[in-house]
Design a protein around this motif. Structure first.
Motif, PDB file in Angstrom:
ATOM      1  N   PRO A   1      21.103  99.728 158.275  1.00 32.37           N
ATOM      2  CA  PRO A   1      20.809  98.597 157.386  1.00 32.37           C
ATOM      3  C   PRO A   1      21.743  97.415 157.645  1.00 32.37           C
ATOM      4  CG  PRO A   1      22.026 100.279 156.218  1.00 32.37           C
ATOM      5  CD  PRO A   1      21.695 100.862 157.559  1.00 32.37           C
ATOM      6  N   THR A   2      21.217  96.238 157.401  1.00 28.84           N
ATOM      7  CA  THR A   2      22.041  95.028 157.437  1.00 28.84           C
ATOM      8  C   THR A   2      22.698  94.873 156.068  1.00 28.84           C
ATOM      9  OG1 THR A   2      20.567  93.995 159.019  1.00 28.84           O
ATOM     10  CG2 THR A   2      21.997  92.519 157.751  1.00 28.84           C
ATOM     11  N   ILE A   3      23.998  94.592 156.079  1.00 29.35           N
ATOM     12  CA  ILE A   3      24.729  94.488 154.814  1.00 29.35           C
ATOM     13  C   ILE A   3      25.396  93.117 154.702  1.00 29.35           C
ATOM     14  CG2 ILE A   3      25.159  96.958 154.451  1.00 29.35           C
ATOM     15  CD1 ILE A   3      27.831  96.661 155.809  1.00 29.35           C
ATOM     16  N   VAL A   4      25.503  92.668 153.483  1.00 30.35           N
ATOM     17  CA  VAL A   4      26.319  91.482 153.225  1.00 30.35           C
ATOM     18  C   VAL A   4      27.400  91.894 152.234  1.00 30.35           C
ATOM     19  CG1 VAL A   4      24.584  89.726 153.674  1.00 30.35           C
ATOM     20  CG2 VAL A   4      24.744  90.725 151.398  1.00 30.35           C
ATOM     21  N   GLN A   5      28.545  91.252 152.327  1.00 30.14           N
ATOM     22  CA  GLN A   5      29.607  91.590 151.381  1.00 30.14           C
ATOM     23  C   GLN A   5      30.314  90.348 150.880  1.00 30.14           C
ATOM     24  OE1 GLN A   5      32.936  93.959 153.097  1.00 30.14           O
ATOM     25  NE2 GLN A   5      34.067  92.088 152.677  1.00 30.14           N
ATOM     26  N   LEU A   6      30.762  90.427 149.668  1.00 28.38           N
ATOM     27  CA  LEU A   6      31.612  89.402 149.058  1.00 28.38           C
ATOM     28  C   LEU A   6      32.896  90.090 148.635  1.00 28.38           C
ATOM     29  CD1 LEU A   6      29.033  87.579 146.759  1.00 28.38           C
ATOM     30  CD2 LEU A   6      30.100  86.631 148.817  1.00 28.38           C
TER      31      LEU A   6
ATOM     32  N   GLY B   1      39.321 102.667 150.952  1.00 27.91           N
ATOM     33  CA  GLY B   1      38.577 102.131 149.821  1.00 27.91           C
ATOM     34  C   GLY B   1      37.668 103.150 149.176  1.00 27.91           C
ATOM     35  N   ALA B   2      37.234 102.810 147.982  1.00 32.53           N
ATOM     36  CA  ALA B   2      36.238 103.617 147.259  1.00 32.53           C
ATOM     37  C   ALA B   2      35.117 102.684 146.839  1.00 32.53           C
ATOM     38  CB  ALA B   2      36.868 104.273 146.047  1.00 32.53           C
ATOM     39  N   LYS B   3      33.909 103.202 146.918  1.00 38.23           N
ATOM     40  CA  LYS B   3      32.743 102.362 146.652  1.00 38.23           C
ATOM     41  C   LYS B   3      31.769 103.110 145.756  1.00 38.23           C
ATOM     42  CE  LYS B   3      30.933 100.025 150.210  1.00 38.23           C
ATOM     43  NZ  LYS B   3      30.152  99.778 151.437  1.00 38.23           N
ATOM     44  N   HIS B   4      31.217 102.408 144.801  1.00 35.51           N
ATOM     45  CA  HIS B   4      30.155 102.977 143.969  1.00 35.51           C
ATOM     46  C   HIS B   4      28.861 102.263 144.319  1.00 35.51           C
ATOM     47  CE1 HIS B   4      28.219 103.568 139.774  1.00 35.51           C
ATOM     48  NE2 HIS B   4      27.859 104.525 140.598  1.00 35.51           N
ATOM     49  N   SER B   5      27.904 103.015 144.888  1.00 32.60           N
ATOM     50  CA  SER B   5      26.647 102.420 145.349  1.00 32.60           C
ATOM     51  C   SER B   5      25.503 102.827 144.437  1.00 32.60           C
ATOM     52  CB  SER B   5      26.311 102.898 146.771  1.00 32.60           C
ATOM     53  OG  SER B   5      27.343 102.596 147.650  1.00 32.60           O
TER      54      SER B   5
ATOM     55  N   ALA C   1      26.562  97.763 145.860  1.00 29.71           N
ATOM     56  CA  ALA C   1      27.761  98.604 145.699  1.00 29.71           C
ATOM     57  C   ALA C   1      28.940  97.738 145.298  1.00 29.71           C
ATOM     58  CB  ALA C   1      28.073  99.335 147.000  1.00 29.71           C
ATOM     59  N   ALA C   2      29.800  98.303 144.475  1.00 28.83           N
ATOM     60  CA  ALA C   2      31.074  97.658 144.135  1.00 28.83           C
ATOM     61  C   ALA C   2      32.190  98.472 144.786  1.00 28.83           C
ATOM     62  CB  ALA C   2      31.267  97.619 142.624  1.00 28.83           C
ATOM     63  N   PHE C   3      33.161  97.786 145.354  1.00 29.82           N
ATOM     64  CA  PHE C   3      34.238  98.530 146.018  1.00 29.82           C
ATOM     65  C   PHE C   3      35.600  98.014 145.603  1.00 29.82           C
ATOM     66  CE2 PHE C   3      33.296  95.075 149.063  1.00 29.82           C
ATOM     67  CZ  PHE C   3      34.565  94.591 149.339  1.00 29.82           C
ATOM     68  N   ILE C   4      36.588  98.891 145.753  1.00 31.22           N
ATOM     69  CA  ILE C   4      37.992  98.533 145.574  1.00 31.22           C
ATOM     70  C   ILE C   4      38.747  99.088 146.764  1.00 31.22           C
ATOM     71  CG2 ILE C   4      38.353 100.555 144.080  1.00 31.22           C
ATOM     72  CD1 ILE C   4      40.581  98.949 142.698  1.00 31.22           C
ATOM     73  N   GLU C   5      39.675  98.300 147.301  1.00 31.36           N
ATOM     74  CA  GLU C   5      40.410  98.738 148.499  1.00 31.36           C
ATOM     75  C   GLU C   5      41.914  98.605 148.289  1.00 31.36           C
ATOM     76  OE1 GLU C   5      38.896  96.376 151.687  1.00 31.36           O
ATOM     77  OE2 GLU C   5      36.917  97.347 151.615  1.00 31.36           O
TER      78      GLU C   5
ATOM     79  N   ILE D   1      31.807  93.337 146.446  1.00 38.00           N
ATOM     80  CA  ILE D   1      30.501  93.991 146.369  1.00 38.00           C
ATOM     81  C   ILE D   1      29.844  93.928 147.739  1.00 38.00           C
ATOM     82  CG2 ILE D   1      30.132  93.479 143.910  1.00 38.00           C
ATOM     83  CD1 ILE D   1      28.172  91.260 144.853  1.00 38.00           C
ATOM     84  N   THR D   2      28.981  94.893 147.992  1.00 40.63           N
ATOM     85  CA  THR D   2      28.142  94.848 149.195  1.00 40.63           C
ATOM     86  C   THR D   2      26.690  94.980 148.759  1.00 40.63           C
ATOM     87  OG1 THR D   2      28.253  97.231 149.572  1.00 40.63           O
ATOM     88  CG2 THR D   2      29.905  95.883 150.678  1.00 40.63           C
ATOM     89  N   LEU D   3      25.825  94.397 149.538  1.00 34.92           N
ATOM     90  CA  LEU D   3      24.387  94.507 149.294  1.00 34.92           C
ATOM     91  C   LEU D   3      23.719  94.912 150.597  1.00 34.92           C
ATOM     92  CD1 LEU D   3      24.061  91.176 147.302  1.00 34.92           C
ATOM     93  CD2 LEU D   3      23.416  93.407 146.367  1.00 34.92           C
ATOM     94  N   ASN D   4      22.803  95.864 150.522  1.00 32.93           N
ATOM     95  CA  ASN D   4      22.038  96.256 151.705  1.00 32.93           C
ATOM     96  C   ASN D   4      20.691  95.542 151.680  1.00 32.93           C
ATOM     97  OD1 ASN D   4      24.125  98.069 151.891  1.00 32.93           O
ATOM     98  ND2 ASN D   4      22.820  99.769 152.542  1.00 32.93           N
ATOM     99  N   PHE D   5      20.374  94.845 152.769  1.00 31.71           N
ATOM    100  CA  PHE D   5      19.065  94.202 152.849  1.00 31.71           C
ATOM    101  C   PHE D   5      17.968  95.251 152.861  1.00 31.71           C
ATOM    102  CE2 PHE D   5      21.267  90.374 154.329  1.00 31.71           C
ATOM    103  CZ  PHE D   5      20.520  89.413 153.659  1.00 31.71           C
TER     104      PHE D   5
END
Lengths: 264, 198
Positions: B32-37, B140-144, B157-161, B190-194
């Protein structure tokens, strides 16, 4: 359930926001909390009196990232008695990064005497000159103690866009008060790399200004090992480097100075 | 909560999530293509990036642009980065969400004053090492969560690193005079999967 999650998220964000030193935006950021350290210490120095006729101070240079050696130097300086103040001749960082400035200050603040810190060429890298100004104050400044005037001069060339230091300011400061003997403190000596080769005319101008005014002693760092050059009008000294586990104690008495190298 | 206990908590939580024996039952899309902020983490005040995940979303890579505006601390810094990370473990929570643990490294290129890949010609050769690049390490930990009926994205997904950067790690390891906790930093995002075909 969603509201609880949002509340937990906001609570976590509040905790992390409270720990602001865990937040790093960039290695090149200028996030510094301490300000005007030199300015505050200059006031203390100018108001203090020499107990006898001799003014004594310690001088070191080029701490870079030699934090262990620097801590040892601080312990040794604190064992010295009768100092009026301490001078660092610049290069307190390796790369001019905010965290390096903080680590220097965390160690330097343990010195029991007021400390004056000059800027060095390494401290100009990245946004280092902005950080230095925020933390310590102006890069060119002067202060007096007794019969002496200490002129701290920013003489960085290459890292300052390869431009000339502010010689007009230097001339003005050195000639302002003819009753006091001047000690020049600057990171780079007139006979070091940044003032030879293409920049030799700048070096000559620098030397001429020093020679034309009442400068008795010039104190520098940069070259990391003790060197001394005696001119007809003054003596130029490259002081001990913390990386070489040496600092100097200088005693001024009338027109004379004595210099001791202190290994630690 | 003081700084040391916060770091200890984060370290334990993140390493547990990485090395715990979890199973993943969430369906995956191929590459998947992902975008992150992202907020902080030596990538700017905020950063945005786009990338891909590979190998059943185990490996991910993002090109990132970060910006630190002058009004924050007095200087403007632009950042370009390549962020890569490995997600060894993923725990499903129900049918539509998961918790992931990952670790990785970023190459960070800073664009700021007196920051160079190649120094100007007035410097002698090899006078300084290039100071425009840094390497950051992080865990990091991520909740998707899978999202339904969205035109563009099918997972958020929200992540903390918890991260460190090369010079802080090096200076922190070589001397006792830098507190171990001084070399760590925390970032969020956050990350988003297209949306893509299964």
């Amino acid at each position: 359930m969603t509201k609880i999650k949002i509340a937990l998220l906001l609570f976590s964000a509040a905790i992390f926001a409270g720990c602001s030193d865990l937040i790093e935006y960039s290695p090149y950021d200028t996030d510094i909390t301490n300000s005007n350290v030199n300015t505050a210490n200059m006031e203390v120095i100018s108001q203090s009196n020499v107990e006898d006729d001799t003014l004594r101070f310690a001088v070191f240079s080029d701490t870079h990232s030699y934090y262990g050696e620097f801590s040892d130097a601080v312990a040794s300086i604190n064992r010295q008695k009768g100092l009026q103040f301490v001078v660092c001749c610049g290069d307190l960082t390796e790369s001019g990064l905010a965290q390096e400035f903080k680590w220097y200050y965390n160690i330097a603040r343990n010195i029991k005497y007021p400390i004056i810190t000059a800027i060095g060429n390494h401290d100009y890298l990245s946004n280092g000159s902005n950080i230095y100004t925020k933390m310590f104050g102006p890069t060119n400044f002067s202060f007096t103690n007794g019969a002496y005037k200490f002129v701290v001069f920013d003489d960085i060339v290459w890292e300052n866009n390869n431009s000339s230091p502010n010689f007009e300011w230097l001339q003005s400061e050195l000639s302002a008060d003819t009753t006091k003997k001047c000690i020049l403190i600057a990171h780079i000596s007139t006979w070091s790399d940044e003032f030879i080769g293409d920049n030799a005319p700048l070096g000559q101008k620098y030397e001429d200004i020093i020679a034309q005014n009442k400068v008795m002693l010039c104190l520098h760092g940069h070259d990391h090992s003790y060197k001394e050059k005696v001119y007809p009008t003054h003596t130029s000294v490259i002081t001990g480097s913390v990386s070489h586990r040496t600092y100097n104690i200088i005693s001024l008495h009338e027109n004379q100075f004595t210099l001791r190298q202190i290994p630690f | 909560m003081n700084r040391t206990s916060l770091l200890a908590y984060l370290f334990i939580a993140l390493t547990q999530s990485i090395y715990g024996n979890y199973r993943d039952t969430i369906p995956k899309h191929k590459n998947p293509t992902i975008v992150q902020l992202q907020y902080a983490g030596n990538m700017g005040l905020v950063s945005a990036g786009i990338g891909k995940s590979f190998f059943n979303e185990r490996l991910s890579a993002c090109f990132i642009y970060g910006y630190l505006p002058k009004h924050t601390n007095g200087v403007t810094v632009h950042t370009l980065a390549l962020k890569t990370y490995y997600t060894p473990i993923r725990k499903s929570i129900g049918k539509r969400s998961s918790v992931e643990g990952y670790c990785g490294a970023s190459i960070i290129r800073g664009i700021a004053k007196n920051t160079y890949v190649k120094y100007p010609s007035h410097y002698p050769d090899d006078y300084y090492q290039p100071n425009a690049y840094h390497i950051a390490l992080f865990t990091g930990a991520k909740h998707s969560k899978l999202i339904k009926n969205n035109k563009w994205f099918d997972k958020v997904a929200a992540f903390i690193e918890l991260g460190t950067i090369d010079y802080e790690l090096w200076d922190g390891l070589k001397t006792d005079y830098i507190d171990f906790e001084d070399i760590w930093n925390v970032s969020f995002g956050i990350t988003l999967n297209f949306l893509s075909k299964k």
